[in-house]
Motif scaffolding. Structure first.
Motif, short mmCIF file in Angstrom:
data_model
loop_
_atom_site.label_atom_id
_atom_site.label_comp_id
_atom_site.label_asym_id
_atom_site.label_seq_id
_atom_site.Cartn_x
_atom_site.Cartn_y
_atom_site.Cartn_z
N VAL A 171 0.86 -1.18 0.00
CA VAL A 171 0.00 0.00 0.00
C VAL A 171 0.90 1.22 0.00
N VAL A 178 1.16 5.38 -0.04
CA VAL A 178 0.54 6.68 0.17
C VAL A 178 1.55 7.75 -0.24
N TRP A 218 -8.59 -1.06 -2.23
CA TRP A 218 -8.53 0.41 -2.30
C TRP A 218 -9.77 1.02 -1.64
N GLU A 277 -9.29 3.64 1.44
CA GLU A 277 -9.34 5.08 1.14
C GLU A 277 -10.08 5.91 2.19
N ILE A 311 -7.71 6.81 5.26
CA ILE A 311 -6.45 7.53 5.10
C ILE A 311 -6.69 8.98 5.50
N LEU A 339 -3.89 8.15 -0.89
CA LEU A 339 -3.65 6.78 -1.31
C LEU A 339 -3.19 6.83 -2.76
#
Length: 136
Positions: A47, A49, A105, A109, A112, A118
């Motif tokens: 993942v 970011v 995702w 999302e 976050i 993301l």
């Protein structure tokens, strides 16, 4: 912009099978992956970011917090599960690695924090097969 990636791991079973097709067509398209007794993978999930590093910490995001978000909202729901039957966010969807990356995702999302974006879900099904998803 700096990109930060956290890697996690989970094991899960699935079956690639289109119920609108007969067994012969499913086997022709999906091969062994259409096995009615399922098959499993040792998935690696990356993942990523992105953000500008925080002035006070130098961090894009606290990687421990990122790991917690991933575990709470994704890997705990997927690890040692049957993707076709046990995972709420995969219900009614073809359980391909492509679709799984999109759904991961969608699970991450909303969690976050503001100011962090993301960037990518990279999901390894095998050491030689992976998909990347960058959002809509």
């Amino acid at each position: 912009m700096v990109y930060l990636t956290r890697q996690e791991h989970f094991n899960a079973a699935h079956r690639l099978y289109n119920p609108a097709w007969d067994d012969a067509k499913n086997e022709a398209v999906f091969g062994k992956c259409a096995n009615p007794n399922w098959h499993g993978h040792n998935y690696d999930l990356l993942v990523t970011v992105k953000a500008k590093p925080n002035y006070e910490t130098g961090f894009v995001f606290d990687v421990k917090k990122l790991s917690t978000i991933i575990r709470e909202h994704v890997t705990e729901k997927l690890d040692h599960k049957n993707l076709n039957e046990d995972v709420d966010f995969m219900q009614g969807k073809m359980c391909s690695t492509e679709n799984l990356a999109i759904e991961i995702w969608k699970q991450l999302e909303p969690h976050i924090p503001a100011g962090i974006h993301l960037h990518c879900i990279k999901l390894y099904e095998t050491p030689r097969i992976y998909v990347e998803y960058f959002g809509e």
